[in-house]
Scaffold this motif. Structure first.
Motif, PDB file in Angstrom:
ATOM      1  N   VAL A  82       8.379 -12.187  10.299  1.00 11.63           N
ATOM      2  CA  VAL A  82       9.303 -11.407  11.125  1.00 11.63           C
ATOM      3  C   VAL A  82      10.746 -11.679  10.723  1.00 11.63           C
ATOM      4  CG1 VAL A  82      10.215 -11.148  13.470  1.00 11.63           C
ATOM      5  CG2 VAL A  82       7.751 -11.151  13.084  1.00 11.63           C
ATOM      6  N   ALA A  83      11.061 -12.941  10.412  1.00 19.71           N
ATOM      7  CA  ALA A  83      12.421 -13.268   9.977  1.00 19.71           C
ATOM      8  C   ALA A  83      12.776 -12.513   8.703  1.00 19.71           C
ATOM      9  CB  ALA A  83      12.553 -14.779   9.755  1.00 19.71           C
ATOM     10  N   GLY A  84      11.803 -12.382   7.792  1.00 25.77           N
ATOM     11  CA  GLY A  84      12.036 -11.599   6.575  1.00 25.77           C
ATOM     12  C   GLY A  84      12.257 -10.128   6.881  1.00 25.77           C
ATOM     13  N   ILE A  85      11.473  -9.597   7.802  1.00 27.36           N
ATOM     14  CA  ILE A  85      11.628  -8.194   8.191  1.00 27.36           C
ATOM     15  C   ILE A  85      12.980  -7.962   8.851  1.00 27.36           C
ATOM     16  CG2 ILE A  85      10.701  -6.372   9.691  1.00 27.36           C
ATOM     17  CD1 ILE A  85       7.928  -7.635   9.264  1.00 27.36           C
ATOM     18  N   GLN A  86      13.411  -8.924   9.665  1.00 24.08           N
ATOM     19  CA  GLN A  86      14.727  -8.812  10.301  1.00 24.08           C
ATOM     20  C   GLN A  86      15.834  -8.767   9.249  1.00 24.08           C
ATOM     21  OE1 GLN A  86      14.556 -12.213  12.975  1.00 24.08           O
ATOM     22  NE2 GLN A  86      14.572 -10.834  14.729  1.00 24.08           N
ATOM     23  N   GLU A  87      15.716  -9.611   8.230  1.00 21.25           N
ATOM     24  CA  GLU A  87      16.715  -9.610   7.168  1.00 21.25           C
ATOM     25  C   GLU A  87      16.697  -8.280   6.425  1.00 21.25           C
ATOM     26  OE1 GLU A  87      19.745 -11.391   4.667  1.00 21.25           O
ATOM     27  OE2 GLU A  87      18.997 -11.700   6.702  1.00 21.25           O
ATOM     28  N   LEU A  88      15.517  -7.753   6.161  1.00 23.77           N
ATOM     29  CA  LEU A  88      15.407  -6.469   5.457  1.00 23.77           C
ATOM     30  C   LEU A  88      15.915  -5.305   6.313  1.00 23.77           C
ATOM     31  CD1 LEU A  88      11.915  -6.855   3.711  1.00 23.77           C
ATOM     32  CD2 LEU A  88      14.175  -6.865   2.622  1.00 23.77           C
ATOM     33  N   SER A  89      15.875  -5.466   7.635  1.00 20.08           N
ATOM     34  CA  SER A  89      16.359  -4.391   8.504  1.00 20.08           C
ATOM     35  C   SER A  89      17.861  -4.181   8.361  1.00 20.08           C
ATOM     36  CB  SER A  89      16.015  -4.703   9.969  1.00 20.08           C
ATOM     37  OG  SER A  89      16.795  -5.784  10.450  1.00 20.08           O
ATOM     38  N   ARG A  90      18.561  -5.183   7.800  1.00 13.18           N
ATOM     39  CA  ARG A  90      19.993  -5.050   7.589  1.00 13.18           C
ATOM     40  C   ARG A  90      20.334  -4.559   6.181  1.00 13.18           C
ATOM     41  NH1 ARG A  90      19.678  -9.356  11.243  1.00 13.18           N
ATOM     42  NH2 ARG A  90      19.248 -10.947   9.676  1.00 13.18           N
ATOM     43  N   VAL A  91      19.284  -4.233   5.421  1.00 16.83           N
ATOM     44  CA  VAL A  91      19.478  -3.719   4.063  1.00 16.83           C
ATOM     45  C   VAL A  91      19.474  -2.191   4.096  1.00 16.83           C
ATOM     46  CG1 VAL A  91      18.457  -3.596   1.751  1.00 16.83           C
ATOM     47  CG2 VAL A  91      18.414  -5.748   3.014  1.00 16.83           C
ATOM     48  N   GLN A  92      20.377  -1.574   3.376  1.00 18.69           N
ATOM     49  CA  GLN A  92      20.416  -0.119   3.321  1.00 18.69           C
ATOM     50  C   GLN A  92      19.379   0.375   2.308  1.00 18.69           C
ATOM     51  OE1 GLN A  92      24.225   1.578   2.436  1.00 18.69           O
ATOM     52  NE2 GLN A  92      23.442   3.665   2.213  1.00 18.69           N
ATOM     53  N   PHE A  93      18.455   1.219   2.775  1.00 25.16           N
ATOM     54  CA  PHE A  93      17.413   1.756   1.900  1.00 25.16           C
ATOM     55  C   PHE A  93      17.704   3.202   1.496  1.00 25.16           C
ATOM     56  CE2 PHE A  93      15.192  -1.765   3.942  1.00 25.16           C
ATOM     57  CZ  PHE A  93      14.529  -2.327   2.866  1.00 25.16           C
ATOM     58  N   GLU A  94      18.224   3.970   2.432  1.00 25.03           N
ATOM     59  CA  GLU A  94      18.470   5.385   2.148  1.00 25.03           C
ATOM     60  C   GLU A  94      19.551   5.538   1.082  1.00 25.03           C
ATOM     61  OE1 GLU A  94      19.670   9.510   4.529  1.00 25.03           O
ATOM     62  OE2 GLU A  94      19.349   7.635   5.610  1.00 25.03           O
ATOM     63  N   GLY A  95      19.240   6.282   0.043  1.00 27.11           N
ATOM     64  CA  GLY A  95      20.192   6.532  -1.027  1.00 27.11           C
ATOM     65  C   GLY A  95      20.361   5.369  -1.986  1.00 27.11           C
ATOM     66  N   THR A  96      19.492   4.348  -1.905  1.00 25.06           N
ATOM     67  CA  THR A  96      19.569   3.181  -2.802  1.00 25.06           C
ATOM     68  C   THR A  96      18.206   2.958  -3.454  1.00 25.06           C
ATOM     69  OG1 THR A  96      18.872   1.505  -1.189  1.00 25.06           O
ATOM     70  CG2 THR A  96      21.212   2.137  -1.198  1.00 25.06           C
ATOM     71  N   ARG A  97      18.169   1.977  -4.354  1.00 22.96           N
ATOM     72  CA  ARG A  97      16.912   1.612  -5.012  1.00 22.96           C
ATOM     73  C   ARG A  97      16.294   0.374  -4.376  1.00 22.96           C
ATOM     74  NH1 ARG A  97      20.628   2.831  -9.174  1.00 22.96           N
ATOM     75  NH2 ARG A  97      20.066   4.662 -10.423  1.00 22.96           N
ATOM     76  N   ASN A  98      16.788  -0.005  -3.200  1.00 23.83           N
ATOM     77  CA  ASN A  98      16.307  -1.228  -2.565  1.00 23.83           C
ATOM     78  C   ASN A  98      14.843  -1.140  -2.155  1.00 23.83           C
ATOM     79  OD1 ASN A  98      18.713  -2.670  -2.781  1.00 23.83           O
ATOM     80  ND2 ASN A  98      19.548  -1.765  -0.905  1.00 23.83           N
ATOM     81  N   GLY A  99      14.387   0.045  -1.823  1.00 23.18           N
ATOM     82  CA  GLY A  99      12.996   0.212  -1.400  1.00 23.18           C
ATOM     83  C   GLY A  99      12.010  -0.209  -2.478  1.00 23.18           C
ATOM     84  N   ILE A 100      12.255   0.205  -3.706  1.00 21.14           N
ATOM     85  CA  ILE A 100      11.341  -0.130  -4.796  1.00 21.14           C
ATOM     86  C   ILE A 100      11.431  -1.617  -5.133  1.00 21.14           C
ATOM     87  CG2 ILE A 100      12.929   0.340  -6.715  1.00 21.14           C
ATOM     88  CD1 ILE A 100       9.196   1.296  -6.538  1.00 21.14           C
ATOM     89  N   ILE A 101      12.624  -2.213  -4.949  1.00 23.40           N
ATOM     90  CA  ILE A 101      12.770  -3.656  -5.187  1.00 23.40           C
ATOM     91  C   ILE A 101      11.887  -4.439  -4.221  1.00 23.40           C
ATOM     92  CG2 ILE A 101      14.385  -5.600  -5.070  1.00 23.40           C
ATOM     93  CD1 ILE A 101      16.590  -3.661  -5.959  1.00 23.40           C
ATOM     94  N   VAL A 102      11.954  -4.083  -2.945  1.00 27.11           N
ATOM     95  CA  VAL A 102      11.143  -4.768  -1.937  1.00 27.11           C
ATOM     96  C   VAL A 102       9.653  -4.523  -2.193  1.00 27.11           C
ATOM     97  CG1 VAL A 102      10.612  -4.930   0.514  1.00 27.11           C
ATOM     98  CG2 VAL A 102      12.983  -4.655  -0.218  1.00 27.11           C
ATOM     99  N   ALA A 103       9.298  -3.272  -2.467  1.00 28.89           N
ATOM    100  CA  ALA A 103       7.888  -2.922  -2.644  1.00 28.89           C
ATOM    101  C   ALA A 103       7.246  -3.715  -3.781  1.00 28.89           C
ATOM    102  CB  ALA A 103       7.757  -1.423  -2.909  1.00 28.89           C
ATOM    103  N   VAL A 104       7.897  -3.744  -4.934  1.00 29.08           N
ATOM    104  CA  VAL A 104       7.308  -4.389  -6.106  1.00 29.08           C
ATOM    105  C   VAL A 104       7.350  -5.913  -5.971  1.00 29.08           C
ATOM    106  CG1 VAL A 104       7.484  -4.686  -8.606  1.00 29.08           C
ATOM    107  CG2 VAL A 104       7.858  -2.439  -7.586  1.00 29.08           C
ATOM    108  N   SER A 105       8.469  -6.474  -5.520  1.00 27.90           N
ATOM    109  CA  SER A 105       8.588  -7.933  -5.450  1.00 27.90           C
ATOM    110  C   SER A 105       7.633  -8.531  -4.422  1.00 27.90           C
ATOM    111  CB  SER A 105      10.030  -8.336  -5.143  1.00 27.90           C
ATOM    112  OG  SER A 105      10.465  -7.795  -3.915  1.00 27.90           O
TER     113      SER A 105
END
Length: 453
Positions: free
Chosen positions: A362-385
């Motif tokens: 949950v702490a990891g999810i909370q940290e990711l909730s503050r990451v901007q995904f829309e219009g960025t490549r962050n989604g694929i970074i999280v998915a693959v890693s």
């Protein structure tokens, strides 16, 4: 007891009673993992029962010392965060290899040497912090939480997958009862009692197990009341290039995991880690590892199991974990105390672990909730890693044909996930500076409201 506004929760010194009870809670959570390394190593090297007891006592004593160094700190040693220290599982395979091929004196010599090397390279390794923006940190904390679940499952089933009663209905019901008690205490009580929900769950689960004949305290009488492991009990250490290189490689992987643990704890307690914090944590690991080699123990790093307990209890004081260090030192000197704690059934530990390890996720999810995904490549970074990070945990046989030092790396999901996240972030987002704390928002409190509503 009100906390002065100027004192950060990490630096808060609680009353003695709370320091002891919260500290004991941390020790109960990590005890099984703390004694597992000497048990596995001693069995693999064919050591006598007395020698294995010596290793366990030495491990507890030096774990306590290592925890005090990391939490209280001295000069440039210690992150001064609530990080409880224990022998790293990453080093088991290389230590067994060194012990069998070179002997136990070379094993302890390589441990001492790699600890010294860790102190030397700590400033260099700490400069890698700029490669850990929120998208990497969030992915890494999530991987840590998910990767711990197999340990919780093994405890829940009884602790030994080869045992005839592993996964039996009584074991599962005992674990379920522990979960229910822990959640009930956490949801219905606030403050001191609510923060002790895991400790109360462990005690209640053990009481239930004793009532149904699923545990006993008979072996406590067999344990010595006082015994101190002398330094160099297995002879003076010997130093050879090959064993030192092998253990140094293991320490590099351990340092990568330490990075993840320090960043995770820093996020949870609201004190984001700096380059200086990481450097001090690495130096502490190195010094503790050197002491471990001198006092018949092994390489050290922060135990990830306790990350979830901090998130669950919301007790962030590093002095609580320092109290855990004192308790472990006493257990190392008074083996009978350790024997009492060893009586906690594994299904009871598994029940509490499910709650705590989930809180790490949950702490990891909370940290990711503050990451901007829309219009960025962050989604694929999280998915693959995250996907790559959980591979060693989800199917350990995947890398079964890989031998040598590369296997050491591939067996660590946290290391794989961290490397993947860092590389993908550099390739897809560039090498910009790490965002400032104020740009990221303050780390959230432990999500009690999810259970209180």
């Amino acid at each position: 007891m009100a906390r002065p506004e100027s004192v950060h929760p990490v630096d808060e010194i609680l009353p003695l009673k709370q320091l002891f009870t919260f500290g004991l809670q941390h020790v109960l959570v990590m005890y099984a993992g703390a004694v597992a390394v000497p048990l596995i190593l001693g069995s693999a090297l064919g050591l006598s029962q007395r020698d294995m007891v010596l290793l366990i006592n030495a491990n507890l004593l030096t774990s306590g010392i290592a925890t005090l160094i990391q939490t209280i700190g001295c000069w440039k040693f210690g992150a001064r965060l609530p990080l409880i220290q224990g022998c790293s599982f990453i080093a088991i395979a290389p230590m067994i290899m060194i012990g069998k091929q070179y002997g136990i004196s070379h094993l302890f010599g390589s441990v001492i040497a790699c600890g010294f090397i860790t102190i030397l390279i700590a400033p260099v390794f700490s400069r890698l912090l700029k490669f850990f923006p929120p998208v990497v940190i969030g992915s890494l904390i999530t991987i840590i939480g998910v990767s711990l679940m197999p340990a919780a499952a093994i405890w829940l089933g009884g602790g030994n997958p080869d045992a005839a009663d592993f996964g039996s209905v009584p074991n599962l019901l005992l674990g379920l009862a522990t979960i229910a008690i822990t959640l009930f205490i956490y949801a219905r009580h606030k403050g001191f009692v609510g923060n002790l929900s895991v400790l109360i769950g462990l005690i209640a689960g053990t009481a239930i197990a004793a009532a149904f004949g699923m545990t006993s305290f008979g072996h406590v009488d067999e344990a010595a009341w006082f015994e101190i492991s002398p330094p160099f009990a297995f002879g003076m250490p010997e130093f050879s290039v090959a064993p030192i290189l092998i253990m140094t490689l293991a320490m590099l992987v351990i340092m990568a995991e330490t990075t993840g643990n320090v960043l995770a704890i820093g996020t949870i307690v609201g004190r984001p880690s700096s380059q200086e914090t990481l450097g001090n944590a690495f130096r502490s690991d190195g010094l503790s590892t050197m002491l471990g080699g001198m006092f018949n123990s092994f390489p050290y790093n922060a135990f990830t199991q306790n990350t979830g307990l901090i998130a669950l209890s919301n007790v962030k004081s590093r002095y609580v974990v320092a109290a855990s260090g004192v308790i472990m030192m006493l257990m190392g000197m008074f083996p009978a105390l350790g024997a009492v704690i060893a009586s906690i059934p594994r299904p009871v530990l598994g029940g509490c672990a499910i709650v705590m390890f989930g809180m790490t996720t949950v702490a990891g999810i909370q940290e990711l909730s503050r990451v901007q995904f829309e219009g960025t490549r962050n989604g694929i970074i999280v998915a693959v890693s995250v996907s790559i990070g959980v591979l060693p945990m989800s199917f350990p046989a995947l890398f079964g044909h890989v031998e040598g030092p590369l296997r050491l790396i591939l067996d660590s999901g946290i290391f794989l996930g961290a490397i993947t996240a860092v590389l993908l972030n550099v390739l897809l987002n560039g090498t910009g500076e790490r965002p400032r704390t104020e740009d990221r928002g303050q780390p959230a409190e432990a999500p009690r409201s999810a259970l209180e509503t």
